[in-house]
Design an enzyme around this catalytic site. Structure first.
Site: not given
Ligand code: NPG
Length: 372
Positions: A135, A161, A163, A189, A214, A239, A263, A291
Site C-alpha cells: 500500500s 495499491k 492511496k 484505496d 476500494e 473495506d 481485515k 492490513g
C-alpha cells in the site's frame, strides 16, 4: 481453558517513513498487545485500533478501557473457554470489534499452542506462501510516487495499491500506469474520501485497468456504492463497510461491491473473517487480506488467513520492513514477492522480549480471579 490473567501492553513502533492516507499522516504506530496466560500456554493478540478514531470509531485508549472494564469480566466468568466461545460471550457488548478481535486472537493463540496446532492448519489454509502487495501512501509529488513504486517493484512486490483522495487520484494513477505499463497489478484505496456526486470523476479511472477501487464512499453508504458500481467500470471493493459476514452478503447481493477486503480486526476476529471468506467464496466473489500496519503477531495471522483458497488477489500482506526497521518478532521477509506462511503452533511467531521492552509505553496486568 481457564485464563489466569491478561497483560495489556501498549507499544509504540516508529515507521520507516510517514504513511499518508485520506484520513491523516502517521509517523509511528501505537498498538495494544494482549497476552493471555493459562496453565497450559500463553497467547498473544494484537488490537489494530489506531491512536485516533479516524479510520473507524475505535481508538486505542477506548479499546484498552473496554477490554478491562467490559470484555475480560465476561470471559472471567465463562464456565468453558475456547476461541470459538469468545465472540458469543462478548456479543452482548455492542461494536468494539477490534478490541474483541484482539481478545479472541490471544485465546486462539494460547489454545493452538496448547494443542500444538499451527493457525494455518486450523483455518484450512491451502498454500504455504502468499503473494505480497504493498500500500503506497499519498505523496507530495508524482515524481516521488514513481520513485516509491519503482522501489517496491524492485523489492519484488506483486501488486501496488495507491492511496487516493480528491486532488490526488487520476493524475497519480495515470502516471503510474504509463510509467510501469499495463501488466502491473494496480488498485486504489480512497478510505471513504468521495461522495456519489464524484461518480463522473471516479469514472475517469476506468481507462487505467485497475483491479479495483476500494471504499470510495462513506462506510454506511451501501446504496451509494451500488449506484456508483453501475456508473464506473472499475470493480468496487469494500473495506470499512464490511463489518461481518452478513454485511458482506448484503453488500454483494445489493451490488454495492463485487470484491471484499477482509481485515480480521474490523470484523471482530479471525473466526468471523473466515466466515466472510466462506460466504464470499460461496457467492463467487474474490477476497483479499487487508492490513493495519500489524506487528509480526498480526502479520503472521494475516498471512495464514490469506492462504485460504478464496484469497485470490494479493493482499496488503507486506514484509515487516515496509513499515518497521525493528519488529517485535523476527521480520517477515519477501522471497520472490511472497511471504512464507508460519507452520509452528499458534500464530507461529515468537516475541523478542528485549525489543518488546524497548518499545513498551505502558503495561498493566489483570488477574482474572479478581473479576470472578
Ligand atoms: O500494509 O498493513 C498495511 C497497511 C495497508 O493501507 C493499508 N491500510 O485503509 O487499508 C487501509 C489502511 C489502514 C492502515 C487503515 C491503518 C487503518 C489503519
Amino acid at each position: 481453558m481457564k485464563i489466569t490473567g491478561c497483560e495489556l501492553r501498549r507499544i509504540r513502533l516508529p515507521l520507516v517513513e510517514p504513511f499518508r492516507t485520506s484520513f491523516g499522516t502517521q509517523h509511528a504506530r501505537e498498538l495494544l498487545l494482549l497476552r493471555i496466560v493459562t496453565p497450559e500456554a500463553e497467547g498473544w493478540g494484537e488490537c489494530v485500533a489506531m491512536s485516533d478514531p479516524l479510520y473507524s470509531a475505535e481508538y486505542l485508549d477506548g479499546a484498552e478501557h473496554v477490554v478491562k472494564r467490559f470484555l475480560l469480566p465476561r470471559l472471567a466468568v465463562a464456565p468453558e473457554l475456547t476461541a470459538a466461545h469468545v465472540a458469543p460471550l462478548l456479543a452482548p457488548v455492542k461494536e468494539h470489534r477490534m478490541a474483541k478481535a484482539a481478545l479472541e486472537m490471544a485465546v486462539l493463540d494460547a489454545e493452538l499452542r496448547a494443542a500444538r496446532v499451527p493457525f494455518a492448519r486450523y483455518l484450512g489454509a491451502v498454500h504455504d506462501r502468499v503473494p505480497a502487495g504493498v500500500s503506497v501512501g499519498i505523496m507530495d509529488s508524482v515524481d516521488r510516487l514513481l520513485d516509491a513504486v519503482a522501489g517496491y517493484l524492485d523489492e519484488g512486490y506483486l501488486r501496488i495499491k495507491l492511496k487516493i483522495q480528491p486532488g490526488w487520484d487520476v493524475e497519480p494513477v495515470r502516471a503510474v500506469r504509463e510509467h510501469f505499463g499495463d501488466e502491473l497489478l494496480l488498485q486504489v484505496d480512497a478510505n471513504t474520501a468521495y461522495t456519489l456526486a464524484d461518480a463522473p470523476l471516479l469514472a475517469l479511472l476506468d481507462p487505467f485497468g485497475l483491479l479495483l477501487v476500494e471504499q470510495p464512499l462513506a462506510e454506511d453508504d451501501v446504496r451509494g456504492h451500488a449506484e456508483l458500481a453501475k456508473r464506473i467500470r472499475t470493480p468496487v471493493c469494500l473495506d470499512e463497510s464490511i463489518t461481518s459476514a452478513r454485511a458482506a452478503a448484503d453488500a454483494l447481493t445489493s451490488g454495492a461491491c463485487s470484491i471484499v477486503n477482509i481485515k480480521p480486526g474490523r470484523v471482530g476476529g479471525y473466526l468471523e473473517a473466515r466466515r466472510i471468506h466462506d460466504v464470499c467464496t460461496a457467492m463467487g466473489a474474490p477476497v483479499w487480506c487487508g492490513g493495519m500496519l500489524e506487528t509480526g503477531i498480526g502479520r503472521a495471522a494475516n498471512v495464514a488467513l490469506a492462504a485460504l483458497p478464496g484469497f485470490v488477489l494479493p493482499g496488503d500482506t507486506s514484509a515487516s520492513a515496509r513499515y518497521y526497521a525493528q519488529d517485535i518478532t523476527a521480520p517477515f521477509v519477501l522471497s520472490d514477492g511472497h511471504l512464507q506462511v508460519p507452520d509452528a503452533p499458534g500464530f507461529g511467531v515468537e516475541i523478542q522480549p528485549d525489543v518488546l521492552d524497548e518499545v513498551t509505553v505502558s503495561s498493566d496486568w489483570v488477574t482474572l480471579d479478581s473479576l470472578r
